[in-house]
Design a protein around this motif. Structure first.
Motif, PDB file in Angstrom:
ATOM      1  N   LYS A 443       0.805  -1.226   0.000  1.00 22.46           N
ATOM      2  CA  LYS A 443       0.000   0.000   0.000  1.00 22.46           C
ATOM      3  C   LYS A 443       0.839   1.278   0.000  1.00 22.46           C
ATOM      4  N   ILE A 444       1.755   1.406  -0.931  1.00 22.91           N
ATOM      5  CA  ILE A 444       2.460   2.671  -1.115  1.00 22.91           C
ATOM      6  C   ILE A 444       1.980   3.305  -2.406  1.00 22.91           C
ATOM      7  N   SER A 445       2.056   4.607  -2.476  1.00 23.00           N
ATOM      8  CA  SER A 445       1.548   5.338  -3.629  1.00 23.00           C
ATOM      9  C   SER A 445       2.521   5.265  -4.803  1.00 23.00           C
ATOM     10  N   ARG A 446       2.053   5.723  -5.939  1.00 14.80           N
ATOM     11  CA  ARG A 446       2.888   5.772  -7.142  1.00 14.80           C
ATOM     12  C   ARG A 446       4.064   6.727  -6.943  1.00 14.80           C
ATOM     13  N   GLU A 447       3.808   7.864  -6.296  1.00 16.11           N
ATOM     14  CA  GLU A 447       4.871   8.842  -6.032  1.00 16.11           C
ATOM     15  C   GLU A 447       5.908   8.282  -5.064  1.00 16.11           C
ATOM     16  N   GLU A 448       5.450   7.568  -4.037  1.00 15.24           N
ATOM     17  CA  GLU A 448       6.392   6.978  -3.069  1.00 15.24           C
ATOM     18  C   GLU A 448       7.248   5.905  -3.735  1.00 15.24           C
ATOM     19  N   ALA A 449       6.649   5.110  -4.629  1.00 10.46           N
ATOM     20  CA  ALA A 449       7.416   4.092  -5.354  1.00 10.46           C
ATOM     21  C   ALA A 449       8.487   4.742  -6.220  1.00 10.46           C
ATOM     22  N   GLN A 450       8.144   5.818  -6.900  1.00  5.96           N
ATOM     23  CA  GLN A 450       9.124   6.520  -7.726  1.00  5.96           C
ATOM     24  C   GLN A 450      10.241   7.108  -6.879  1.00  5.96           C
ATOM     25  N   ARG A 451       9.898   7.635  -5.716  1.00  3.00           N
ATOM     26  CA  ARG A 451      10.915   8.220  -4.841  1.00  3.00           C
ATOM     27  C   ARG A 451      11.888   7.151  -4.359  1.00  3.00           C
ATOM     28  N   LEU A 452      11.380   5.972  -3.997  1.00  2.00           N
ATOM     29  CA  LEU A 452      12.261   4.895  -3.527  1.00  2.00           C
ATOM     30  C   LEU A 452      13.204   4.430  -4.631  1.00  2.00           C
ATOM     31  N   ILE A 453      12.692   4.308  -5.843  1.00  2.00           N
ATOM     32  CA  ILE A 453      13.540   3.848  -6.946  1.00  2.00           C
ATOM     33  C   ILE A 453      14.592   4.896  -7.283  1.00  2.00           C
ATOM     34  N   ILE A 454      14.203   6.178  -7.270  1.00  2.00           N
ATOM     35  CA  ILE A 454      15.175   7.236  -7.552  1.00  2.00           C
ATOM     36  C   ILE A 454      16.251   7.268  -6.471  1.00  2.00           C
ATOM     37  N   GLN A 455      15.862   7.074  -5.220  1.00  2.00           N
ATOM     38  CA  GLN A 455      16.837   7.068  -4.136  1.00  2.00           C
ATOM     39  C   GLN A 455      17.870   5.967  -4.307  1.00  2.00           C
ATOM     40  N   GLN A 456      17.443   4.806  -4.757  1.00  2.00           N
ATOM     41  CA  GLN A 456      18.362   3.679  -4.876  1.00  2.00           C
ATOM     42  C   GLN A 456      18.991   3.570  -6.257  1.00  2.00           C
ATOM     43  N   GLY A 457      18.739   4.559  -7.123  1.00  2.00           N
ATOM     44  CA  GLY A 457      19.479   4.626  -8.373  1.00  2.00           C
ATOM     45  C   GLY A 457      18.657   4.264  -9.585  1.00  2.00           C
ATOM     46  N   LEU A 458      18.635   5.156 -10.578  1.00  2.00           N
ATOM     47  CA  LEU A 458      17.909   4.896 -11.824  1.00  2.00           C
ATOM     48  C   LEU A 458      18.769   4.036 -12.746  1.00  2.00           C
ATOM     49  N   VAL A 459      18.939   2.801 -12.341  1.00  2.00           N
ATOM     50  CA  VAL A 459      19.697   1.808 -13.116  1.00  2.00           C
ATOM     51  C   VAL A 459      18.710   0.842 -13.732  1.00  2.00           C
ATOM     52  N   ASP A 460      18.993   0.396 -14.928  1.00  2.00           N
ATOM     53  CA  ASP A 460      18.095  -0.546 -15.599  1.00  2.00           C
ATOM     54  C   ASP A 460      17.861  -1.781 -14.733  1.00  2.00           C
ATOM     55  N   GLY A 461      16.598  -2.077 -14.465  1.00  2.00           N
ATOM     56  CA  GLY A 461      16.253  -3.290 -13.735  1.00  2.00           C
ATOM     57  C   GLY A 461      15.993  -3.100 -12.261  1.00  2.00           C
ATOM     58  N   VAL A 462      16.113  -1.902 -11.715  1.00  2.00           N
ATOM     59  CA  VAL A 462      15.732  -1.658 -10.324  1.00  2.00           C
ATOM     60  C   VAL A 462      14.209  -1.676 -10.246  1.00  2.00           C
ATOM     61  N   PHE A 463      13.639  -2.445  -9.335  1.00  2.00           N
ATOM     62  CA  PHE A 463      12.185  -2.658  -9.352  1.00  2.00           C
ATOM     63  C   PHE A 463      11.637  -2.833  -7.946  1.00  2.00           C
ATOM     64  N   LEU A 464      10.315  -2.758  -7.857  1.00  2.00           N
ATOM     65  CA  LEU A 464       9.560  -3.130  -6.668  1.00  2.00           C
ATOM     66  C   LEU A 464       8.151  -3.491  -7.106  1.00  2.00           C
ATOM     67  N   VAL A 465       7.446  -4.231  -6.264  1.00  2.00           N
ATOM     68  CA  VAL A 465       6.051  -4.608  -6.510  1.00  2.00           C
ATOM     69  C   VAL A 465       5.218  -4.011  -5.385  1.00  2.00           C
ATOM     70  N   ARG A 466       4.073  -3.444  -5.731  1.00  2.00           N
ATOM     71  CA  ARG A 466       3.231  -2.762  -4.758  1.00  2.00           C
ATOM     72  C   ARG A 466       1.767  -3.039  -5.061  1.00  2.00           C
ATOM     73  N   ASP A 467       0.925  -2.721  -4.090  1.00  2.00           N
ATOM     74  CA  ASP A 467      -0.516  -2.812  -4.314  1.00  2.00           C
ATOM     75  C   ASP A 467      -0.972  -1.681  -5.222  1.00  2.00           C
ATOM     76  N   SER A 468      -1.960  -1.974  -6.049  1.00  2.00           N
ATOM     77  CA  SER A 468      -2.520  -0.952  -6.919  1.00  2.00           C
ATOM     78  C   SER A 468      -3.508  -0.099  -6.138  1.00  2.00           C
ATOM     79  N   GLN A 469      -3.414   1.222  -6.299  1.00  2.00           N
ATOM     80  CA  GLN A 469      -4.343   2.117  -5.617  1.00  2.00           C
ATOM     81  C   GLN A 469      -5.659   2.253  -6.375  1.00  2.00           C
ATOM     82  N   SER A 470      -5.607   2.125  -7.685  1.00  2.00           N
ATOM     83  CA  SER A 470      -6.831   2.255  -8.483  1.00  2.00           C
ATOM     84  C   SER A 470      -7.690   1.000  -8.444  1.00  2.00           C
ATOM     85  N   ASN A 471      -7.046  -0.173  -8.370  1.00  2.00           N
ATOM     86  CA  ASN A 471      -7.778  -1.441  -8.327  1.00  2.00           C
ATOM     87  C   ASN A 471      -7.219  -2.275  -7.181  1.00  2.00           C
ATOM     88  N   PRO A 472      -7.958  -2.443  -6.094  1.00  2.00           N
ATOM     89  CA  PRO A 472      -7.416  -3.146  -4.918  1.00  2.00           C
ATOM     90  C   PRO A 472      -7.113  -4.614  -5.151  1.00  2.00           C
TER      91      PRO A 472
END
Length: 540
Positions: A443-472
């Motif tokens: 349950k993290i937002s789209r903006e929070e997911a982008q912030r976490l990925i940017i913090q850990q580096g915009l390298v090809d293949g950095v990823f995470l999986v999260r719950d969708s806010q639009s469709n539970p």
């Protein structure tokens, strides 16, 4: 030698010895030996300190006989395993003055935070580097060292953050903080820290790079990188940036030019003539920071801000704020400034990550795995004869297949009780098995997911999986590719009463999210690249 034998004498005996300097001088000349050997501590020094004072009026021959007898007693010293059981007032006085201390470095307590705001206090020497602090935390928390762990300097009052280079002294960084500032040290992964050495083409776009001298033909990104490390030539980074005017809230779009001597801006369009260039900032006495909330805190036109901050403590007025129009542009500017400031030191940090200055260097760090684990190899027992799997991709594929087979057996055991709800229990287990994985963020937002990925580096293949806010009922795979963040929806599909997950409208189905992630770690599929580095929140 007489001075070293008179520690246990009375005051009268020492005065008598001082009254006869000629005799001591004659004896020293007759012996023909230097004073350095006599002043060196010997194994029998403590015992001789208790002898009565020698008569200064005796002849040199008696002294030579006495020295010859004592030299016979001079044998190699044997270390005492229990020195605290046999110490005396004389030995404590002698050892304090003659023997140096084992470790005279001052120590200081620092506090390091993780992404979930948990912290850990460490007592470290004054010359410890950022790489040594990371290595210490890796060992204490039993993390896997993939050379991406990084120490960050976080300045919340101005919304800035920077990577502390591996060779920087942490105590020096802390000494530049103001007394009233609530600055923090963060410990987390940064996959892009040295990525420009591996894939320089992503960091230096052609429209931003030019050369001070004429070159024949096209220059590859690798050659551009070599020019940054060279002292004779250098590439010029140029482009438009938004600069905040000193003492004002307004921003102005100006053409900037980065050279080895510093950052300049043009007072007349895109002109590079010396009479139109004005100095903006240098690198020696300042550090480059990335703005975390430029729009909110500083009124920047975009969220791709960075700034120059003096090394010494200074207020917000001392900041020289800049803002790019896209992430790739900001990454290029920041990377080029790091290379121009540190040069070959960054390359040495990348090639030799364990060269530290403090006691936590590679010589004092125990290995992460035992020798027996390091000697393990992948084996194939499916045929009549066993064989060693030398291809690492094949070995990883076999390991994944065995893990999937083991998980399917576990699901069959869950549904083997014969109850009418066994299949539903198995489906529920498959639906919730991903919650314990480090790459899943609940349950993290789209903006929070982008912030976490940017913090850990915009390298090809950095990823995470999260719950969708639009469709539970669905999930989202957020990943980085080409220094941009892309989002892919994971849709659940039902077939014969069983639930599956898919990214490609049901063409490839997976019983749980773990199978999905493991598949795309080995296969590109519909994604722009394979999943390489998961973005996780760690706790200290």
């Amino acid at each position: 030698m007489t001075t070293s034998l008179q520690d246990g004498q009375s005051a009268a005996g020492r005065a008598a010895a001082r009254d006869s300097p000629p005799a001591a001088q004659v004896c020293g000349a007759a012996q023909g030996r230097g004073d350095a050997r006599d002043l060196a501590p010997a194994p029998w020094l403590h015992a001789r300190a208790l002898l009565p004072a020698p008569d200064a009026t005796r002849g040199c021959a008696a002294d030579r006989r006495k020295k010859k007898d004592l030299d016979v007693l001079e044998m190699p010293s044997i270390p005492n395993p229990f020195p605290e059981l046999c110490c005396s007032p004389f030995t404590s006085v002698l050892s304090a003055g003659l023997f140096p201390k084992a470790n005279s470095r001052k120590k200081q307590v620092i506090k390091v935070y993780s992404e979930d705001e948990t912290s850990r206090a460490l007592e470290v020497p004054s010359d410890i580097t950022a790489r040594d602090v990371c290595q210490l935390l890796i060992l204490k928390n039993h993390y896997i060292d993939d050379h991406s762990w990084t120490l960050f300097e976080h300045l919340p009052h101005v919304g800035l953050e920077r990577t502390i280079e591996d060779h920087e002294l942490v105590i020096e960084v802390l000494s530049n903080w103001g007394m009233e500032e609530e600055n923090k040290l963060y410990f987390r992964k940064n996959y892009a820290k040295y990525e420009f050495f591996k894939n320089p083409m992503y960091f230096f776009p052609e429209h931003m790079v030019s050369f001070a001298t004429e070159t024949n033909g096209e220059i590859s990104p690798t050659q551009i990188l070599q020019m940054f490390l060279s002292s004779s030539t250098y590439p010029e980074i140029h482009g438009f940036l938004h600069a905040k005017e000193q003492g004002k809230k307004s921003w102005k779009k100006i053409y900037f030019l980065l050279r080895r001597s510093g950052l300049y801006f043009s007072t007349k369009g895109t002109s590079k003539e010396p009479r139109h260039l004005q100095f903006f900032s240098e690198f020696g006495n300042s550090d480059i920071y990335v703005s975390l909330a430029g729009k909110k805190k500083h009124g920047a036109p975009a969220n791709y801000g960075f700034c120059f901050k003096p090394n010494k403590a200074g207020g917000p007025r001392d900041l020289k704020m800049l803002c790019a129009e896209e992430e790739q542009s900001r990454t290029c500017w920041v990377t080029a400034i790091r290379l121009l400031k540190y040069g070959m030191q960054l390359y040495q940090n990348y090639m030799h990550p364990y060269q530290g200055r403090s006691g936590y260097s590679s010589q004092s760090i125990s290995p992460m795995r035992s020798i027996s684990e390091n000697s393990l190899v992948a084996m194939d027992f499916s045929g009549q004869k066993t064989r060693v799997i030398e291809n690492p991709t094949e070995a990883l594929s076999v390991a994944v297949e065995e893990g999937l087979a083991w998980r399917k057996k576990g699901c069959l055991r869950l549904g083997s009780h014969g109850s009418p709800t066994a299949s539903s229990q198995s489906s529920a287990t498959n639906m919730a098995i991903h919650r314990s994985q480090p790459w899943f963020h609940h349950k993290i937002s789209r903006e929070e997911a982008q912030r976490l990925i940017i913090q850990q580096g915009l390298v090809d293949g950095v990823f995470l999986v999260r719950d969708s806010q639009s469709n539970p009922k669905t999930f989202v795979l957020s990943m980085s590719h080409g220094q941009k963040i892309k989002h892919f929806q994971i849709i659940p599909v039902e077939d014969d009463g069983e639930m599956f997950h898919t990214l490609d409208d049901g063409h490839t189905r997976f019983t749980d999210l773990i199978q999905l992630v493991e598949f795309y770690q080995l296969n590109k599929g519909v994604l722009p690249c394979k999943l390489k580095h998961y973005c996780a929140r760690i706790a200290l």
